[in-house]
Scaffold this motif. Structure first.
Motif, PDB file in Angstrom:
ATOM      1  N   GLU A 147       0.940  -1.215  -0.037  1.00  0.00           N
ATOM      2  CA  GLU A 147       0.011   0.023   0.135  1.00  0.00           C
ATOM      3  C   GLU A 147       0.856   1.263  -0.086  1.00  0.00           C
ATOM      4  OE1 GLU A 147      -2.597  -0.194   3.294  1.00  0.00           O
ATOM      5  OE2 GLU A 147      -3.277  -2.258   2.903  1.00  0.00           O
ATOM      6  N   ASP A 148       1.902   0.986   0.765  1.00  0.00           N
ATOM      7  CA  ASP A 148       2.833   2.591   1.192  1.00  0.00           C
ATOM      8  C   ASP A 148       4.153   2.365   0.667  1.00  0.00           C
ATOM      9  OD1 ASP A 148       3.777   5.008   1.921  1.00  0.00           O
ATOM     10  OD2 ASP A 148       2.619   4.874   3.730  1.00  0.00           O
ATOM     11  N   PRO A 149       4.842   2.374  -0.552  1.00  0.00           N
ATOM     12  CA  PRO A 149       6.089   2.050  -0.586  1.00  0.00           C
ATOM     13  C   PRO A 149       7.016   2.972  -0.143  1.00  0.00           C
ATOM     14  CG  PRO A 149       4.896   2.065  -2.822  1.00  0.00           C
ATOM     15  CD  PRO A 149       4.055   2.453  -1.672  1.00  0.00           C
ATOM     16  N   ALA A 150       6.730   4.090   0.113  1.00  0.00           N
ATOM     17  CA  ALA A 150       7.699   5.076   0.696  1.00  0.00           C
ATOM     18  C   ALA A 150       7.768   4.861   2.364  1.00  0.00           C
ATOM     19  CB  ALA A 150       7.180   6.641   0.582  1.00  0.00           C
ATOM     20  N   GLY A 151       6.460   4.676   2.781  1.00  0.00           N
ATOM     21  CA  GLY A 151       6.264   4.415   4.256  1.00  0.00           C
ATOM     22  C   GLY A 151       7.007   3.052   4.588  1.00  0.00           C
ATOM     23  N   VAL A 152       6.994   2.021   3.902  1.00  0.00           N
ATOM     24  CA  VAL A 152       7.720   0.817   4.087  1.00  0.00           C
ATOM     25  C   VAL A 152       9.246   1.171   4.228  1.00  0.00           C
ATOM     26  CG1 VAL A 152       8.260  -1.362   3.589  1.00  0.00           C
ATOM     27  CG2 VAL A 152       5.888  -0.589   3.349  1.00  0.00           C
TER      28      VAL A 152
END
Length: 209
Positions: free
Chosen positions: A93-98
């Motif tokens: 869902e969230d590449p940057a967050g991961v």
């Protein structure tokens, strides 16, 4: 005495089960990272799993050979990155967050673990520098909050200008003033701000294929 044939049979069955599970997890995934997790304690690894899960991701630890086979089935060859203890971190869902979660975890210990080896972002093979740049952008939620903050500051300024404009006119004319045209102007400018802030950032990093 152990029956070596039985041991190999059980091992092969387990590998097949793990491979099938890997293939299922990778189905439809177009963003993942390959990391070195060696040196993390069981507690640190458990916390990392939890933090990644909260960002809509998944951490998978498996044999390099199985990971490589599962990736090659999808036309992705990461044999060069799969050296030493490796884990796959899927970003659903969230590449940057991961990516930021992995970066923060590495900064929390003196070994810099988990260490990035490479990855795939939106279907494109990327190197460590691109992933680090992605991590610096922060999570999707923080970016949305930043956008809302910028928009709110613009709207607050316009409301202040409108109120001052209304007060000045009423003071000079001694009668209530119709500010509908000013409101319309404010809404028009607000729409422009929304459009400008929502536009894609041309300075965002390009994926290295």
């Amino acid at each position: 005495m152990f029956d070596t044939k039985e041991v190999h049979r059980v091992a092969n069955e387990k590998n097949q089960q793990n491979l099938s599970s890997l293939r299922g997890s990778l189905s439809g995934v177009d963003t993942f990272y390959v990391v070195d997790y060696q040196g993390l304690t069981a507690g640190q690894l458990s916390k990392l799993r939890k933090d990644i899960r909260e960002k809509g991701g998944q951490l998978i630890v498996a044999k390099n050979t199985l990971i490589n086979i599962a990736l090659q089935d999808g036309g992705r060859d990461f044999a060069d990155a799969l050296k030493g203890p490796s884990a796959l971190v899927l970003a659903h869902e969230d590449p940057a967050g991961v990516a930021k979660t992995l970066s923060d975890a590495a900064k929390a210990n003196d070994k810099g673990i988990p260490a990035m080896k490479g990855g795939l972002v939106e279907g494109n093979r990327v190197d460590v520098k691109v992933i680090e740049r992605l991590a610096s952008l922060g999570s999707k939620q923080s970016l949305q909050s930043e956008f809302v903050g910028v928009l709110s500051s613009h709207l607050s300024s316009f409301v202040g200008i409108l109120e001052a404009y209304k007060a000045k006119l009423e003071e000079g004319a001694g009668a209530p003033v119709d500010t509908s045209s000013a409101v319309a102007d404010t809404e028009a400018v607000s729409a422009e701000v929304l459009s400008a802030d929502a536009a894609p950032d041309d300075s965002a990093p390009e994926a290295t294929v």
